[in-house]
Design a protein around this motif. Structure first.
Motif, PDB file in Angstrom:
ATOM      1  N   GLY A 186       2.505  10.764  -1.146  1.00 17.05           N
ATOM      2  CA  GLY A 186       1.060  10.649  -1.277  1.00 17.05           C
ATOM      3  C   GLY A 186       0.272  11.448  -0.267  1.00 17.05           C
ATOM      4  O   GLY A 186      -0.942  11.608  -0.423  1.00 17.05           O
ATOM      5  N   ASP A 187       0.916  11.945   0.790  1.00 13.99           N
ATOM      6  CA  ASP A 187       0.216  12.797   1.748  1.00 13.99           C
ATOM      7  C   ASP A 187      -0.228  14.085   1.052  1.00 13.99           C
ATOM      8  O   ASP A 187       0.357  14.499   0.043  1.00 13.99           O
ATOM      9  N   LEU A 188      -1.254  14.719   1.595  1.00 15.47           N
ATOM     10  CA  LEU A 188      -1.876  15.859   0.933  1.00 15.47           C
ATOM     11  C   LEU A 188      -1.516  17.180   1.603  1.00 15.47           C
ATOM     12  O   LEU A 188      -1.473  17.268   2.843  1.00 15.47           O
ATOM     13  N   LEU A 189      -1.274  18.189   0.794  1.00 14.91           N
ATOM     14  CA  LEU A 189      -1.121  19.563   1.269  1.00 14.91           C
ATOM     15  C   LEU A 189      -2.183  20.405   0.574  1.00 14.91           C
ATOM     16  O   LEU A 189      -2.186  20.526  -0.654  1.00 14.91           O
ATOM     17  N   VAL A 190      -3.110  20.965   1.353  1.00 18.58           N
ATOM     18  CA  VAL A 190      -4.154  21.835   0.822  1.00 18.58           C
ATOM     19  C   VAL A 190      -3.726  23.275   1.052  1.00 18.58           C
ATOM     20  O   VAL A 190      -3.581  23.717   2.191  1.00 18.58           O
ATOM     21  N   VAL A 191      -3.509  24.004  -0.039  1.00 22.20           N
ATOM     22  CA  VAL A 191      -2.971  25.365   0.018  1.00 22.20           C
ATOM     23  C   VAL A 191      -4.026  26.366  -0.439  1.00 22.20           C
ATOM     24  O   VAL A 191      -4.671  26.167  -1.472  1.00 22.20           O
ATOM     25  N   ARG A 211       9.070  15.790  -1.638  1.00 25.41           N
ATOM     26  CA  ARG A 211       8.878  14.674  -0.701  1.00 25.41           C
ATOM     27  C   ARG A 211       7.821  13.687  -1.195  1.00 25.41           C
ATOM     28  O   ARG A 211       7.500  12.728  -0.507  1.00 25.41           O
ATOM     29  N   GLY A 212       7.283  13.947  -2.386  1.00 25.86           N
ATOM     30  CA  GLY A 212       6.269  13.052  -2.936  1.00 25.86           C
ATOM     31  C   GLY A 212       4.863  13.396  -2.508  1.00 25.86           C
ATOM     32  O   GLY A 212       3.942  12.594  -2.697  1.00 25.86           O
ATOM     33  N   GLY A 213       4.677  14.587  -1.916  1.00 31.72           N
ATOM     34  CA  GLY A 213       3.349  15.001  -1.490  1.00 31.72           C
ATOM     35  C   GLY A 213       2.477  15.428  -2.650  1.00 31.72           C
ATOM     36  O   GLY A 213       2.974  15.786  -3.726  1.00 31.72           O
ATOM     37  N   THR A 214       1.178  15.372  -2.449  1.00 29.05           N
ATOM     38  CA  THR A 214       0.193  15.772  -3.450  1.00 29.05           C
ATOM     39  C   THR A 214      -0.413  17.108  -3.024  1.00 29.05           C
ATOM     40  O   THR A 214      -0.905  17.229  -1.898  1.00 29.05           O
ATOM     41  N   ILE A 215      -0.382  18.099  -3.904  1.00 22.18           N
ATOM     42  CA  ILE A 215      -0.793  19.460  -3.556  1.00 22.18           C
ATOM     43  C   ILE A 215      -2.134  19.786  -4.196  1.00 22.18           C
ATOM     44  O   ILE A 215      -2.333  19.616  -5.403  1.00 22.18           O
ATOM     45  N   GLN A 221      -8.631  33.454 -10.264  1.00 19.25           N
ATOM     46  CA  GLN A 221      -8.666  33.266 -11.712  1.00 19.25           C
ATOM     47  C   GLN A 221      -7.335  33.547 -12.386  1.00 19.25           C
ATOM     48  O   GLN A 221      -7.115  33.148 -13.527  1.00 19.25           O
ATOM     49  N   TRP A 222      -6.413  34.217 -11.672  1.00 19.47           N
ATOM     50  CA  TRP A 222      -5.123  34.542 -12.273  1.00 19.47           C
ATOM     51  C   TRP A 222      -4.058  33.483 -11.981  1.00 19.47           C
ATOM     52  O   TRP A 222      -3.021  33.480 -12.607  1.00 19.47           O
ATOM     53  N   ASN A 223      -4.288  32.632 -11.011  1.00 15.67           N
ATOM     54  CA  ASN A 223      -3.419  31.485 -10.724  1.00 15.67           C
ATOM     55  C   ASN A 223      -2.185  31.838  -9.891  1.00 15.67           C
ATOM     56  O   ASN A 223      -1.269  32.519 -10.361  1.00 15.67           O
ATOM     57  N   SER A 224      -2.133  31.338  -8.686  1.00 16.29           N
ATOM     58  CA  SER A 224      -0.966  31.472  -7.813  1.00 16.29           C
ATOM     59  C   SER A 224       0.246  30.785  -8.440  1.00 16.29           C
ATOM     60  O   SER A 224       0.105  29.779  -9.151  1.00 16.29           O
ATOM     61  N   PHE A 229       3.354  23.585  -9.115  1.00 16.85           N
ATOM     62  CA  PHE A 229       3.661  22.385  -8.334  1.00 16.85           C
ATOM     63  C   PHE A 229       2.403  21.601  -7.958  1.00 16.85           C
ATOM     64  O   PHE A 229       2.497  20.502  -7.408  1.00 16.85           O
ATOM     65  N   ALA A 230       1.223  22.166  -8.217  1.00 15.01           N
ATOM     66  CA  ALA A 230      -0.026  21.564  -7.743  1.00 15.01           C
ATOM     67  C   ALA A 230      -0.506  20.445  -8.664  1.00 15.01           C
ATOM     68  O   ALA A 230      -0.324  20.497  -9.878  1.00 15.01           O
ATOM     69  N   HIS A 231      -1.132  19.447  -8.047  1.00  8.59           N
ATOM     70  CA  HIS A 231      -1.722  18.341  -8.791  1.00  8.59           C
ATOM     71  C   HIS A 231      -3.192  18.624  -9.127  1.00  8.59           C
ATOM     72  O   HIS A 231      -3.701  18.149 -10.143  1.00  8.59           O
TER      73      HIS A 231
END
Length: 291
Positions: A186-191, A211-215, A221-224, A229-231
């Motif tokens: 549930g911890d957050l990763l801001v990329v 690890r159950g993290g939320t991204i 516009q082209w999308n990394s 994997f991002a939520h």
């Protein structure tokens, strides 16, 4: 000014509900490893998706393309855009630059970026991200690349005042496993990851999700590739008449999120700010008016 043309993936998502079951399977296959998944022959693409070649032909026409060659031409053009280096971008803009002053050209481009980004941005998704960032039970990690690292640091600097348990990850991938080690579910990763996407970011996202993290991803516009994997994804228009991509609209969204989180948790944030101001006075960081 006309808005920035939509990508093929935008068109697929917009018309997804109107597709047949086989066409939806094809659409999902194309989006899985986009845009590379659509660059093979029509037979190879059909086999990869487990559909017939006529299904591929019908779907691309249903999406609004004259045929498979035009569909692929659009994909190749997008791929070239995502790989553009600063010199190539500069040369392309210079060749078609109008005679107007650079300030006007920049203003027109940025306003077009803003309009297109806001038209695509889902307010509900924005609110969900603000709620996640406001949740004190979750730690928040920020990371960016060679250029976007400055945006990650800017976001972190404000969030560090608003709430505890915020961390700015270094741009060196060698240190990332230690950060991931301390992440809880549930911890957050801001990329932050825009075109010329940094290859190590996708591994960080993969480890975080395992690890159950939320991204939460800020991209273009082209999308990394991190998007798989991002939520939550903020797809932001970044084109500018320059050798460099524009960060103006990305910063706008970041600052709007800062305000949303700050307003939601204002009572706690105000107390933290009061304490911080006292610490600033002790260190004499800022000059007082009469000094």
């Amino acid at each position: 000014m006309p808005t920035t043309p939509r990508t093929v993936s935008d068109v697929i998502r917009a018309r997804y509900d109107a597709l047949t079951r086989a066409e939806k399977r094809l659409a999902e296959s194309l989006l899985e490893n986009y845009p590379v998944s659509g660059l093979g022959s029509i037979t190879a693409v059909a086999e990869s998706a487990g559909v017939s070649t006529p299904t591929v032909a019908r779907m691309v026409q249903k999406l609004g393309y004259k045929g498979y060659p035009e569909f692929q031409a659009n994909l190749r053009s997008e791929l070239e855009e995502t790989l553009s280096n600063p010199i190539a971008k500069h040369d392309r803009w210079t060749a078609s630059a109008p005679n107007a002053h650079v300030l006007n050209r920049f203003a027109d481009a940025i306003m077009a970026n803003m309009r297109q980004t806001l038209s695509d941005l889902d307010p509900q998704s924005f609110d969900e991200v603000a709620a996640l960032l406001s949740d004190r039970k979750r730690s928040v990690h920020f990371v960016g690349g060679r250029i976007t690292g400055a945006l990650a640091e800017y976001f972190f600097t404000h969030m560090q005042v608003i709430r505890p348990n915020t961390m700015l990850m270094s741009s060196g991938a060698r240190t990332w496993p230690q950060y991931v080690l301390n992440m809880n579910a549930g911890d957050l990763l801001v990329v932050f990851d825009i075109r010329r996407y940094e290859t190590e970011m996708i591994k960080l996202a993969e480890m975080t999700k395992s690890r159950g993290g939320t991204i939460i991803l800020f991209t273009d516009q082209w999308n990394s590739p991190v998007a798989k994997f991002a939520h939550h994804i903020f797809r932001i228009q970044i084109e500018a008449p320059s050798a460099w991509d524009s960060s103006v609209v990305t910063l706008f969204v970041v600052e709007a999120l800062i305000e949303a989180v700050q307003s939601t948790t204002w009572d706690e944030t105000r107390e933290r700010m009061k304490t911080l101001e006292g610490l600033f006075q002790q260190t004499r960081l800022f000059r007082k008016p009469n000094e």
